[in-house]
Write an enzyme that holds these catalytic residues in place. Structure first.
Site, short mmCIF file in Angstrom:
data_model
loop_
_atom_site.label_atom_id
_atom_site.label_comp_id
_atom_site.label_asym_id
_atom_site.label_seq_id
_atom_site.Cartn_x
_atom_site.Cartn_y
_atom_site.Cartn_z
N ASP A 104 22.81 -7.92 132.40
CA ASP A 104 21.92 -9.08 132.22
C ASP A 104 22.57 -10.36 132.72
O ASP A 104 22.30 -11.43 132.20
CB ASP A 104 21.51 -9.22 130.75
CG ASP A 104 22.71 -9.32 129.83
OD1 ASP A 104 23.85 -9.18 130.31
OD2 ASP A 104 22.51 -9.54 128.63
N LYS A 155 32.08 -15.79 120.55
CA LYS A 155 31.17 -16.76 119.91
C LYS A 155 31.88 -17.68 118.91
O LYS A 155 31.62 -17.65 117.70
CB LYS A 155 30.01 -16.02 119.24
CG LYS A 155 29.19 -15.20 120.23
CD LYS A 155 27.94 -14.62 119.62
CE LYS A 155 27.06 -13.92 120.64
NZ LYS A 155 27.63 -12.77 121.34
N ASP A 213 23.70 -16.13 132.67
CA ASP A 213 23.34 -15.08 131.73
C ASP A 213 21.82 -15.13 131.67
O ASP A 213 21.26 -16.15 131.27
CB ASP A 213 23.99 -15.44 130.39
CG ASP A 213 23.27 -14.87 129.19
OD1 ASP A 213 22.48 -13.94 129.34
OD2 ASP A 213 23.54 -15.36 128.07
P1 GTP Z 1 19.99 -10.03 122.79
O1 GTP Z 1 19.45 -9.13 121.73
O2 GTP Z 1 18.93 -10.97 123.29
O3 GTP Z 1 21.25 -10.74 122.40
O4 GTP Z 1 20.35 -9.15 124.09
P2 GTP Z 1 21.22 -7.81 124.21
O5 GTP Z 1 20.70 -6.81 123.26
O6 GTP Z 1 21.18 -7.39 125.64
O7 GTP Z 1 22.66 -8.24 123.80
P3 GTP Z 1 23.82 -8.88 124.69
O8 GTP Z 1 23.22 -9.82 125.68
O9 GTP Z 1 24.86 -9.38 123.80
O10 GTP Z 1 24.39 -7.60 125.44
C1 GTP Z 1 25.31 -7.68 126.51
C2 GTP Z 1 25.19 -6.41 127.35
O11 GTP Z 1 25.53 -5.26 126.58
C3 GTP Z 1 23.78 -6.18 127.86
O12 GTP Z 1 23.89 -5.66 129.17
C4 GTP Z 1 23.22 -5.18 126.88
O13 GTP Z 1 22.22 -4.35 127.44
C5 GTP Z 1 24.45 -4.36 126.51
N1 GTP Z 1 24.39 -3.82 125.15
C6 GTP Z 1 24.26 -4.53 123.99
N2 GTP Z 1 24.27 -3.70 122.93
C7 GTP Z 1 24.42 -2.44 123.43
C8 GTP Z 1 24.49 -1.14 122.82
O14 GTP Z 1 24.40 -0.97 121.60
N3 GTP Z 1 24.66 -0.08 123.67
C9 GTP Z 1 24.74 -0.22 125.03
N4 GTP Z 1 24.88 0.88 125.78
N5 GTP Z 1 24.66 -1.43 125.62
C10 GTP Z 1 24.51 -2.53 124.83
#
Ligand code: GTP
Length: 324
Positions: A104, A155, A213
């Site tokens: 992302d 964070k 981001d």
């Molecule tokens: P928000 O809920 O809006 O914070 O977005 P998010 O769920 O994508 O969380 P965040 O932006 O912190 O995640 C950073 C990256 O890690 C992204 O590419 C997510 O898809 C990935 N990610 C977050 N949690 C997981 C998980 O539990 N498993 C996997 N495989 N990827 C994850």
């Protein structure tokens, strides 16, 4: 080298769109976020492993229908395992070293150079770092000699941020990093694992090009602008029969005859914008219908949204099949 891509998050900050579509499949500048991230990988990558979770079936189907230039394998999680847990779950058979990508972020960086930096420095890895005005929502690095990372706070409270250089979500790691992740439970790589890697030699690689981001509506639209400005949406500026400034990325089957456009618009597959309507700085997902004389500005419209004739939608995020 192989690449491990984290793509299992819920994308809560982009609800309601992400209630039905994983954020990595939201198109910006003409293709899904995921495909822009993967564009950063060198052509000679041996395999891309997608660590999926939320809406894994939709991601699986999309990558099967829109093949990438590398062999792709998806490894779904039954339960969300967090970033570290996802790496552990999908990491068997990883190369040494391997690329680790969040799915992302958008950036301008040559990842092969990050791999070169790792080869030159040794240690357990090289994390790309972006300089931001407000580091609080991110993992923030303290940097020592030769950009060795000497501290890492995820964070932080405002007064505890050691710098404005944050984890840009693109890295190269030695395979042994996977051994440092506890198995069988959710793990935050950034909170639980990275701090323990510092003594083994983790280095920063400061990005000089753009980075963003794309995880919030505002930043998603800003990311789209950056991608358009970088020329990543091809040459077409306006759909057939449309007028205005553009650029507009019109995906398969999108039509907009007689409509007018300001800058930075994606029309997803099958989107229909009727004559007299105006759209700018927006993303209209698959099957959306903007009726005559309607206006859409600074908005993200989920699949099959309808904007009624003469209505104005500004600064909104609408979920699948919404009507405005
Ligand atoms: P928000 O809920 O809006 O914070 O977005 P998010 O769920 O994508 O969380 P965040 O932006 O912190 O995640 C950073 C990256 O890690 C992204 O590419 C997510 O898809 C990935 N990610 C977050 N949690 C997981 C998980 O539990 N498993 C996997 N495989 N990827 C994850």
């Amino acid at each position: 080298m192989k690449a491990l891509v984290l793509i299992g998050g819920f994308g809560t900050r982009l609800r309601p769109i992400t209630l039905t579509v994983p954020k990595q499949l939201i198109p910006l500048a003409g293709k899904p976020m995921l495909y822009h991230v993967l564009d950063l990988l060198p052509a000679d990558v041996d395999e891309v492993v997608l660590a999926t979770g939320y809406k894994a079936d939709l991601i699986d189907a999309y990558v099967r229908e829109h093949p990438l230039r590398w062999p792709v394998r998806t490894v779904p999680e039954a339960e969300p395992l967090g970033t570290g847990g996802g790496m552990k779950n999908a990491g068997s058979g990883m190369s040494d070293p391997f690329y680790l990508l969040n799915s992302d972020v958008i950036a301008s960086v040559e990842l092969a150079k990050v791999a070169d930096a790792h080869a030159a420095r040794g240690g357990v890895g090289v994390m790309t770092l972006a300089e931001v005005d407000d580091p609080r929502p991110y993992g923030v690095a303290a940097l020592g000699e030769n950009d060795r990372i000497t501290g890492f706070v995820e964070k932080p409270e405002p007064e505890r941020a050691p710098s404005r250089w944050i984890n840009a979500g693109l890295a190269v790691y030695a395979r042994e990093v996977l051994d440092a992740i506890p198995g069988g439970r959710p793990v935050s790589f950034e909170r639980e694992v990275v701090p323990g890697l510092l003594e083994r030699g983790l280095y920063g690689y400061r990005l000089t090009g753009y980075w963003d981001d794309a995880g919030t509506p505002e930043r998603l639209l800003r990311s789209q602008r950056l991608l358009f400005e970088d020329g990543r949406a091809g040459r077409s500026r306006l759909p057939a029969g449309a007028f205005g400034t553009g650029p507009v990325a019109a995906m398969a089957g999108a039509s907009a005859e007689g409509a007018s456009f300001g800058p930075h618009v994606t029309l997803g597959p099958g989107v229909r914008v009727e004559a007299g309507a105006h759209v700018e700085n927006s993303i209209l997902m698959e099957g959306t219908h903007v009726e005559r004389e309607a206006t859409v500005v600074g908005s993200i419209l989920g699949p099959h949204t309808r904007v009624r004739a003469g209505h104005r939608v500004a600064g909104q995020v609408l979920g699948e099949r919404a009507e405005a």
